[in-house]
Scaffold this active site. Structure first.
Site, PDB file in Angstrom:
ATOM      1  CB  THR A  18      -0.937   0.042   1.226  1.00 36.32           C
ATOM      2  OG1 THR A  18      -0.134   0.038   2.423  1.00 36.32           O
ATOM      3  CG2 THR A  18      -1.888  -1.147   1.232  1.00 36.32           C
ATOM      4  CD1 TRP A  19       5.355   4.177   0.329  1.00 36.39           C
ATOM      5  CD2 TRP A  19       6.554   3.269  -1.321  1.00 36.39           C
ATOM      6  NE1 TRP A  19       6.430   5.012   0.098  1.00 36.39           N
ATOM      7  CE2 TRP A  19       7.178   4.478  -0.920  1.00 36.39           C
ATOM      8  CE3 TRP A  19       7.132   2.521  -2.353  1.00 36.39           C
ATOM      9  CZ2 TRP A  19       8.339   4.955  -1.524  1.00 36.39           C
ATOM     10  CZ3 TRP A  19       8.290   3.000  -2.941  1.00 36.39           C
ATOM     11  CH2 TRP A  19       8.886   4.198  -2.527  1.00 36.39           C
ATOM     12  CG  ASP A  47       3.408  -4.286   4.180  1.00 37.73           C
ATOM     13  OD1 ASP A  47       3.856  -4.695   5.270  1.00 37.73           O
ATOM     14  OD2 ASP A  47       3.851  -3.281   3.581  1.00 37.73           O
ATOM     15  CE1 TYR A  52       5.317   2.488   3.537  1.00 37.85           C
ATOM     16  CE2 TYR A  52       3.498   0.949   3.325  1.00 37.85           C
ATOM     17  CZ  TYR A  52       4.854   1.199   3.372  1.00 37.85           C
ATOM     18  OH  TYR A  52       5.751   0.163   3.257  1.00 37.85           O
ATOM     19  CG  HIS A 110       8.973   1.379   8.136  1.00 33.70           C
ATOM     20  ND1 HIS A 110       7.892   2.143   7.790  1.00 33.70           N
ATOM     21  CD2 HIS A 110       9.405   0.847   6.971  1.00 33.70           C
ATOM     22  CE1 HIS A 110       7.680   2.073   6.491  1.00 33.70           C
ATOM     23  NE2 HIS A 110       8.600   1.299   5.970  1.00 33.70           N
ATOM     24  CE1 TYR A 190      11.513  -1.515   0.020  1.00 39.15           C
ATOM     25  CE2 TYR A 190      11.744  -2.835   2.014  1.00 39.15           C
ATOM     26  CZ  TYR A 190      12.180  -1.803   1.197  1.00 39.15           C
ATOM     27  OH  TYR A 190      13.286  -1.062   1.562  1.00 39.15           O
TER      28      TYR A 190
END
Length: 277
Positions: A18-19, A47, A52, A110, A190
């Site tokens: 979902t970045w 994720d 974000y 993170h 990712y």
């Protein structure tokens, strides 16, 4: 959809990232629809992170999973500057409110920051004991970081390491990935199809895709998923891309495909600094 075990749960090998979601209000309904479509197609791991869109992506996720929380394996990440004994409980409450849920299946640091790992682990373990999270893990940790983490954590407490990994960024294959596989620690990849489309224009990748009547992105995902204990979390908003991502789990590459890709995207021959975006 093929699955593997993550944090004691069977999850799909292809999830949804979902970045960059939540940054443009005009795209909101399309982002929500894409995540819902992905869930329908079996990509039930979602994720996200408080970073974000400064919580905006978590709000998109919250709307997408409304009424379907029990179908979803939810992953979120805490900022390093919030990863203290006091900051983590406050950060997770904000994330829970944004996603309208009372627990997160997997909560990640993170990247490394100013607080000692021991303090972060202690806070994670408390959240787990309270039922706010199912398990915890990390992101952007190199091998030396993982060794240090192991020295201050209960055995097998860390559930995953989420790192940048794709055909263009293969640095983890030198040491971090083999170690993770030896430890049976799932790696979450990712940006699995790169950024900006540059990688997908590679001629060798296009040729392999043509042989399989597939898209270059599907080949890039299949290349990652040929390995055990690897999960890919591509982001997609357009419906056709969501469908193609889900279908990539069925694509099998042969030896000739892998050789062609190895020649176009070279494996590391020495230790490299962990790549991050």
């Amino acid at each position: 959809m093929r699955t593997l075990e993550l944090a004691g749960v069977a999850v799909p090998v292809i999830g949804q990232g979902t970045w960059r979601m939540g940054e443009d209000r005009s795209a909101h309904k399309f982002e929500v629809a894409a995540l819902r479509q992905g869930i329908d197609l079996g990509m039930t791991l979602i994720d996200t992170a408080e970073m974000y869109a400064e919580g905006g992506a978590e709000e998109v996720v919250g709307e997408a999973i409304a009424g379907r929380r029990d179908q979803v394996f939810l992953v979120s990440k805490v900022y390093p500057h919030n990863a203290s004994r006091k900051g983590i409980p406050q950060a997770i409450e904000r994330s829970l409110r944004r996603m309208n849920t009372d627990y997160i299946d997997l909560y990640l640091l993170h990247w490394r920051g100013q607080y000692p790992l021991e303090e972060t682990v202690e806070a994670f373990e408390r959240l787990r004991e309270e039922g706010k999270i199912g398990r915890w893990g990390v992101s952007n940790f190199d091998l030396d970081d993982m060794h240090e983490l192991a020295s201050v954590s209960p055995a097998n407490a860390c559930a995953t390491n989420q790192v940048l990994y794709n055909l263009e960024e293969r640095g983890i294959e030198f040491d971090l990935l083999p170690w993770s596989q030896q430890q049976r620690l799932p790696v979450m990849a990712y940006c699995p199809i790169g950024q900006g489309g540059h990688m997908l224009g590679n001629p060798a990748l296009a040729q392999v895709a043509a042989r399989h009547a597939a898209s270059p992105a599907q080949v890039a995902l299949a290349w990652l998923l040929r390995q055990d204990n690897v999960i890919a979390i591509p982001k997609a908003v357009r419906p056709e891309h969501v469908t193609l991502n889900a279908q990539a789990a069925q694509l099998k590459l042969d030896a000739a495909d892998l050789t062609a890709l190895d020649q176009a995207f070279r494996a590391p021959q020495r230790k490299q600094r962990l790549a991050m975006v």
